[in-house]
Design a protein around this motif. Structure first.
Motif, short mmCIF file in Angstrom:
data_model
loop_
_atom_site.label_atom_id
_atom_site.label_comp_id
_atom_site.label_asym_id
_atom_site.label_seq_id
_atom_site.Cartn_x
_atom_site.Cartn_y
_atom_site.Cartn_z
N GLU A 85 0.80 -1.22 0.00
CA GLU A 85 0.00 0.00 0.00
C GLU A 85 0.84 1.27 0.00
OE1 GLU A 85 -2.71 -0.25 3.27
OE2 GLU A 85 -4.09 -1.51 2.13
N LYS A 86 2.14 1.12 0.15
CA LYS A 86 2.98 2.32 0.26
C LYS A 86 3.97 2.40 -0.89
CE LYS A 86 2.56 3.11 5.16
NZ LYS A 86 1.53 2.09 5.39
N MET A 87 4.35 3.64 -1.18
CA MET A 87 5.34 3.89 -2.23
C MET A 87 6.68 3.29 -1.83
SD MET A 87 5.45 5.69 -5.11
CE MET A 87 4.36 7.12 -5.03
N ARG A 88 7.29 2.57 -2.78
CA ARG A 88 8.60 1.96 -2.52
C ARG A 88 9.53 2.24 -3.71
NH1 ARG A 88 7.54 0.52 2.82
NH2 ARG A 88 5.78 -0.88 2.93
N ALA A 89 10.81 2.03 -3.47
CA ALA A 89 11.80 2.07 -4.55
C ALA A 89 11.97 0.65 -5.08
CB ALA A 89 13.13 2.61 -4.03
N ILE A 90 11.58 0.43 -6.35
CA ILE A 90 11.59 -0.91 -6.96
C ILE A 90 12.61 -0.91 -8.09
CG2 ILE A 90 10.17 -2.69 -8.06
CD1 ILE A 90 7.70 -1.03 -7.04
N CYS A 91 13.49 -1.89 -8.11
CA CYS A 91 14.51 -1.97 -9.15
C CYS A 91 13.86 -2.32 -10.50
CB CYS A 91 15.57 -3.00 -8.80
SG CYS A 91 16.86 -3.12 -10.05
N THR A 92 14.18 -1.53 -11.52
CA THR A 92 13.62 -1.78 -12.85
C THR A 92 14.33 -2.93 -13.57
OG1 THR A 92 15.09 -0.11 -13.79
CG2 THR A 92 12.88 0.61 -13.16
N CYS A 134 16.16 -5.90 -11.62
CA CYS A 134 15.99 -7.19 -10.92
C CYS A 134 14.67 -7.28 -10.16
CB CYS A 134 17.16 -7.46 -9.98
SG CYS A 134 17.17 -6.45 -8.48
N GLY A 135 13.98 -6.15 -10.00
CA GLY A 135 12.67 -6.18 -9.36
C GLY A 135 12.68 -6.12 -7.84
N LYS A 136 13.87 -6.12 -7.24
CA LYS A 136 13.92 -6.10 -5.78
C LYS A 136 13.49 -4.72 -5.23
CE LYS A 136 17.30 -9.74 -5.01
NZ LYS A 136 18.71 -10.05 -4.80
N ILE A 137 12.96 -4.76 -4.04
CA ILE A 137 12.47 -3.54 -3.39
C ILE A 137 13.41 -3.16 -2.27
CG2 ILE A 137 10.57 -2.53 -2.08
CD1 ILE A 137 8.76 -4.71 -3.41
N THR A 138 13.77 -1.87 -2.20
CA THR A 138 14.57 -1.38 -1.07
C THR A 138 13.60 -0.81 -0.02
OG1 THR A 138 16.39 -0.80 -2.55
CG2 THR A 138 16.38 0.23 -0.37
#
Lengths: 300, 300
Positions: free
Chosen positions: B124-131, B133-137
């Protein structure tokens, strides 16, 4: 007031106790590539990277506790919510966040430069330092916040609809987010997992799990309205009398500890605040709620 | 047991109180580019990025608290230790870590790929997503752990040798590291800052500062040996009787709150465990130990 050391699980690991409190355990570590599985101290390589030999001469060995840490391999999961709890087998991204393998941080998140792994000036631990902009990426333990909801002499549990520990019971809880207090986070997680509107009554437990870099903060709470229903992460939600709590089907050792401490308090007629450290027995899965030792248990 | 809401500072900000506890405050937010400085709700743009409009329709507005958050600009510092405490003016790297501006995360720390800022599936919250590998920080609040050392009816304070709040007094405290429990971290920090070997006696306070993404965990402790001396981050260390605590020269509001609660407990003849949230008054510096409100104060 100290309650000394209490073993709520079945582990036979022992720790040093003192008369009125406890002192730190500074591990005697081998070099990073000489990990050991000996009974005295075993520690994962990801943790070893945090403690450089350069730090040891300046540290007092205040006390050396007999303590074992897991060498369990990492297992892949696809989502963050799968590793919300005391999961020693989390995805690689979460493993970096929770167990602190600084060597897995290869790039600077601000400028994209490559990192080196070294001890910065004025510090004592290995960090990931950007070779371009010089910024350091720090990693710290995370807080999991939740509610123990009392209602008509029963407590509310949720059956998990996600991994790990799918189909097992837990208190509603999840990661604390930036911008909210621990109590606000516990209330939010309770809404998300049990669609229950609750009011926090008092702090109940702070349980550290150093192995996985997590701290559980649990509040006693009560329902504002006598309604609840499973959220997307729950299969069902149910009130349990204390005699009926499904201890053989709990999702996490942190929840087993919390509920056992709560039952003790109810029997004693007084709710206390509990602090302690959960040392998981090496090789146990997240859902093995017997393979742990609660050490350094203090209460107020 | 609830102590309702206690204002230990001089702020006139008010909050909603309940009879036996408190419920969450879900902010009514304006769009990210329409920040406001109105008395009712003001919130920094870095925090706004965490709360997407997409999340709001699904959230219950359980309670709306009158709460103000800082719009103070970021000021540069050079080292991590300069922002170890409740510093609202930290370096950009620490600001990312402590106040959670996900939009400052531009690259994936694992593969170096560029990130996009979006709400992942199932979240539900804004995240930084790698374009790539797809991993989220993910970013989460950090714990600061410390000791309130009692000795001969006095408490041990350290005069800071670093910024912020250089030359002002604090309890020994610092960031919890991966791989240690909160009590171990508090003992370590006490050694580093005061060269004092201590034994933790009981948990004393958990104080959240949501604005800067920090939680203070303070333990009551006692000296194992009657020796202490300033570490590199301290100019001097000194035992103060409770009447002589330099409240006008304390480094952080978290320390002012902790010491005032402690004095109240000593006068009442009973040490309790305290939970609460420190809301800093907008525009106050870290060393302004009067510009805050303690809300949602609970004790056990």
């Amino acid at each position: 007031m100290l309650k000394a050391i209490q073993n709520l699980g079945s582990s036979t690991t022992t720790t040093t106790r003192t008369t009125t409190g406890f002192v730190a355990s500074f591990y005697r570590l081998k070099p990073p590539h000489a990990t050991t599985t000996s009974a005295f101290v075993s520690i994962s390589s990801s943790l070893l990277s945090y403690y450089s030999p350069r730090t040891r001469p300046t540290k007092p060995l205040l006390f050396l506790t007999r303590k074992t840490l897991s060498l369990e391999p990492v297992r892949a999961h696809s989502t963050r919510s799968e590793s919300k709890m005391d999961d020693t087998s989390s995805s690689s991204s979460v493993a970096v966040q929770s167990s602190g393998s600084v060597r897995k941080i290869n790039f600077c998140q601000w400028c994209g430069g490559q990192t080196k792994h070294d001890i910065p000036d004025g510090e004592e631990k290995m960090r990931a330092i950007c070779t371009v902009c010089g910024k350091i990426t720090y990693q710290n333990p995370k807080m999991v916040v939740g509610c123990l909801i009392e209602h008509d002499n029963k407590v509310l549990l949720c059956k998990r609809n996600i991994q790990p520990s799918f189909g097992l019971w837990t208190l509603p809880a999840g990661y604390l987010e930036i911008g909210e207090s621990a109590a606000e986070g516990a209330i939010r997680e309770t809404w998300e997992e049990a669609h229950a509107e609750v009011e926090v009554v008092s702090p109940f437990a702070h349980l550290d799990i150093p192995l996985i870099g997590q701290t559980y903060i649990i509040f006693l709470a009560k329902l504002r309205k006598p309604h609840f229903s499973p959220g997307p992460e729950s299969l069902e939600c149910q009130l349990f009398s204390l005699d009926d709590i499904p201890f053989d089907s709990l999702a996490f050792s942190s929840m087993a500890v919390t509920l056992k401490l709560y039952i003790e308090d109810v029997k004693a007629g007084s709710r206390k605040f509990h602090y302690g450290t959960i040392n998981k027995r090496p090789g146990t899965s997240p859902s093995d709620t017997h393979g742990y030792t609660l050490v350094n248990h203090l209460q107020s």
